[in-house]
Enzyme design. Structure first.
Site, PDB file in Angstrom:
ATOM      1  N   LYS A 234      47.301  40.041  42.826  1.00 18.66           N
ATOM      2  CA  LYS A 234      46.735  39.042  43.048  1.00 18.66           C
ATOM      3  C   LYS A 234      47.944  38.182  43.539  1.00 18.66           C
ATOM      4  CE  LYS A 234      44.114  36.609  39.272  1.00 18.66           C
ATOM      5  NZ  LYS A 234      44.683  36.898  38.178  1.00 18.66           N
TER       6      LYS A 234
ATOM      7  N   LYS B  54      59.212  42.692  37.126  1.00 17.15           N
ATOM      8  CA  LYS B  54      58.756  41.385  37.707  1.00 17.15           C
ATOM      9  C   LYS B  54      60.301  41.208  37.249  1.00 17.15           C
ATOM     10  CE  LYS B  54      54.334  40.084  37.157  1.00 17.15           C
ATOM     11  NZ  LYS B  54      53.361  38.981  36.215  1.00 17.15           N
TER      12      LYS B  54
ATOM     13  N   LYS C 186      50.183  48.621  42.657  1.00 13.52           N
ATOM     14  CA  LYS C 186      48.714  48.523  42.678  1.00 13.52           C
ATOM     15  C   LYS C 186      47.942  47.306  42.828  1.00 13.52           C
ATOM     16  CE  LYS C 186      49.649  44.735  38.679  1.00 13.52           C
ATOM     17  NZ  LYS C 186      49.706  44.210  37.948  1.00 13.52           N
TER      18      LYS C 186
HETATM   19  P1  AMP Z   1      45.349  39.397  35.737  1.00 13.38           P
HETATM   20  O1  AMP Z   1      44.754  39.276  37.133  1.00 13.38           O
HETATM   21  O2  AMP Z   1      46.651  40.105  35.442  1.00 13.38           O
HETATM   22  O3  AMP Z   1      44.774  38.535  34.663  1.00 13.38           O
HETATM   23  O4  AMP Z   1      44.498  40.805  35.404  1.00 13.38           O
HETATM   24  C1  AMP Z   1      42.993  40.599  34.947  1.00 13.38           C
HETATM   25  C2  AMP Z   1      42.424  41.657  34.256  1.00 13.38           C
HETATM   26  O5  AMP Z   1      42.346  42.821  35.856  1.00 13.38           O
HETATM   27  C3  AMP Z   1      43.116  43.014  33.564  1.00 13.38           C
HETATM   28  O6  AMP Z   1      42.491  43.091  33.004  1.00 13.38           O
HETATM   29  C4  AMP Z   1      43.821  43.327  35.001  1.00 13.38           C
HETATM   30  O7  AMP Z   1      44.705  44.830  33.719  1.00 13.38           O
HETATM   31  C5  AMP Z   1      43.135  43.510  35.937  1.00 13.38           C
HETATM   32  N1  AMP Z   1      43.285  43.813  36.761  1.00 13.38           N
HETATM   33  C6  AMP Z   1      44.342  43.775  37.243  1.00 13.38           C
HETATM   34  N2  AMP Z   1      44.715  44.114  39.159  1.00 13.38           N
HETATM   35  C7  AMP Z   1      44.059  45.175  38.379  1.00 13.38           C
HETATM   36  C8  AMP Z   1      44.632  46.440  39.599  1.00 13.38           C
HETATM   37  N3  AMP Z   1      45.090  46.807  40.456  1.00 13.38           N
HETATM   38  N4  AMP Z   1      43.683  47.462  39.285  1.00 13.38           N
HETATM   39  C9  AMP Z   1      42.856  47.483  38.370  1.00 13.38           C
HETATM   40  N5  AMP Z   1      42.195  46.337  37.453  1.00 13.38           N
HETATM   41  C10 AMP Z   1      43.604  45.416  37.492  1.00 13.38           C
END
Ligand code: AMP
Ligand code: TRP
Length: 327
Positions: free
Chosen positions: A191, A107, A188
């Protein structure tokens, strides 16, 4: 039963990566805690209206999964104990450790200025986890390093001040721990990607899902086989299907022998449409009643705060702080 804790940032619309990597693994069992980590969501410049909406959105997904029935569902900023413990973690972790975090490096790369919050964020995550004597942390692959750092911090604290924290462990699903972008399959699914076609959202309509999968970037050649290096696009689609159906990837490869990319995409689209349908319908129904969502979160925050207090008390004592006057 092992204590489980996990958090999801309210930074935008949830996608199938969040679902397969994290949310779907969340078990609605007593003593488990699921947190909407809104303090994590301001490490990058943010829009206040979006934070507000995003918090209710993540809550609607957790409620649709039934997590509030047995487990504690709450918003991080409702439990100030998290920031107090973060300060103790800030004085336990080192600059070098944080500089090694892959997510931070990615980032911060090429930017002239990043917030201290973005740098320190894993210390807040460590506090979230350690505050509740967590044993298991269900997360996607991108969070593994942060959970390992949390263990290191807990061990260091314990060896300096005596046994205090439980050492947590990350838990990952067999398929779906790292769902890739549909348009850039080496990255990956994220969001924060501004390209709407890169991700399938939990609230996408069946037609949107079909359109996005039809457009997904594939690889040269025609063979359908799992090879994330040579065939990242096809491998991602196979992994998504495996995660939704539970069928091993080797079985899917056999099934698709001699079939075309188009046939694969059509099948995957149907699996995703049907896999998300009940969740989407529940989320939409729940989102129509924000007052009820807020009531559930308030109750959760009270329970979480009560669980956090004895831990903080013990930590303050171990560190040598004078006992507070009863308020
Ligand atoms: P976050 O949006 O960063 O708060 O992610 C919430 C959860 O979703 C965390 O456990 C991340 O590891 C999981 N996560 C986010 N993006 C991915 C992805 N592309 N594939 C699998 N898990 C994800
Ligand atoms: N950092 C996690 C993410 O970006 C969210 C998170 C914050 C978390 N605190 C947590 C996950 C504690 C598990 C446990 O996805």
């Amino acid at each position: 039963m092992a204590r489980v804790f996990s958090g999801v940032q309210p930074t935008g619309a949830l996608h199938i990566g969040n679902y397969l990597g994290a949310l779907r693994q969340f078990e609605a069992a007593p003593g488990h805690l699921y947190c909407i980590v809104d303090w994590h969501a301001i490490t990058e410049p943010h829009d206040p209206a979006q934070l507000h909406r995003g918090t209710l959105h993540v809550a609607s997904a957790m409620i649709a999964l039934g997590l509030h029935e047995e487990s504690v569902l709450f918003v991080q900023s409702h439990v100030p104990a998290h920031v107090e413990l973060m300060w103790y973690m800030t004085c336990t972790g080192t600059m070098g450790e944080l500089q090694r975090m892959t997510q931070y490096k990615a980032k911060a790369k090429g930017r002239r200025s990043v917030s201290v919050g973005l740098f320190a964020y894993p210390l807040l995550m460590a506090a979230d986890i350690l505050l509740y004597r967590t044993e298991k942390v269900p997360v996607g692959e991108d969070q593994r390093q942060h959970v390992e750092l949390t263990r290191d911090l807990a061990e260091r604290f314990n060896s300096r001040f005596g046994e205090t924290f439980v050492l947590p462990e990350a838990v990952m699903p067999p398929a779906g721990a790292r769902v890739r972008s549909l348009t850039k399959p080496l990255e990956k699914m994220s969001k924060s990607d501004p390209d709407p076609d890169s991700k399938i959202l939990l609230l996408d309509s069946p037609d949107e899902i079909r359109r996005k999968i039809k457009k997904a970037v594939t690889d040269t050649g025609r063979e359908i086989r799992y090879d994330p290096q040579e065939k990242p696009g096809i491998s991602n689609l196979l992994e998504i299907q495996s995660a939704f159906t539970g069928e091993p990837i080797s079985k899917l490869e056999e099934m698709y022998a001699g079939k075309t990319y188009r046939e694969l995409k059509e099948q995957v689209a149907e699996v995703v449409v049907e896999g998300l349908r009940p969740l989407r319908e529940k989320m939409e129904a729940i989102a129509a009643h924000p007052g009820e969502i807020e009531g559930i979160l308030k109750e959760g925050a009270e329970k979480a705060a009560a669980l956090a207090e004895p831990m903080l008390k013990e930590v303050r004592q171990k560190l040598g702080f004078l006992e507070r006057l009863p308020s």
